[in-house]
Design a protein around this motif. Structure first.
Motif: not given
Length: 190
Positions: A141-166
């Motif tokens: 659940n690590t998130v790397i973001f921003g131009s300076d590659h900041q890090r944080r931890t999410m409380p839950d896993r990201p929602a992946v909406h693959i089935y809508f694409s499928l």
């Protein structure tokens, strides 16, 4: 058979996977899991060893997934190294993934880059244009973001909406097939 697939290599596409052959580059021994979607213009390159892609992954346009030999290494002296990609991962437009181990439910956003010595566990997000090439295993659940590659931890896993694409892709493919072009084949490559 995709014209972009070199017939000297072995590519296995599981039933239920959707692979668009337009501008597709597949090189080496590659296994593509069920419900995985590969968009046009993607490249999957297995030079240093096989690539096993799990179920329900989404690989978008201009994405490169590569298991290449490290630079400066004698290819004849190196053993094959297997790249394993888990289930329900999203590789957004223009992303580059060379990580040999990728867990489940990860997202590489647009133009994100992950190097060979990185291990993605599960639920990680590499933000748009972020590059990670250090020798490390990202905690879940690590998130790397921003131009300076900041890090944080999410409380839950990201929602992946693959089935809508499928669902959308299957609907479009059915309409496309009904229109008459011969570019859709029975092995879910179109």
């Amino acid at each position: 058979m995709c014209p972009a697939i070199n017939t000297g290599y072995q590519v296995t596409i599981a039933p239920g996977a959707y692979v668009c052959e337009e501008r597709l580059q597949l090189v080496g021994e590659i296994s593509i899991g069920s419900k995985t979607i590969i968009h046009p213009g993607a490249s999957i390159i297995a030079e240093a060893g096989p690539i096993f892609i799990g179920d329900g992954n989404l690989i978008e346009e201009q994405c490169v997934i590569a298991n290449r030999f490290p630079s400066g290494i004698d290819k004849d002296q190196m053993n094959q190294v297997v790249m394993i990609i888990g289930n329900n991962n999203v590789f957004e437009v223009g992303s580059l993934c060379e990580a040999l181990k990728i867990g489940d439910n990860n997202i590489l956003e647009c133009k994100a880059q992950v190097g060979r010595s990185v291990t993605l566990t599960s639920g990680c997000v590499i933000g748009a244009k972020c590059s990670l090439t250090t020798n490390e295993t990202l905690p879940e659940n690590t998130v790397i973001f921003g131009s300076d590659h900041q890090r944080r931890t999410m409380p839950d896993r990201p929602a992946v909406h693959i089935y809508f694409s499928l669902f959308f892709l299957v609907k479009q493919a059915t309409s496309f097939r009904a229109a008459g072009p011969n570019s859709i084949t029975n092995n879910n490559t179109f």
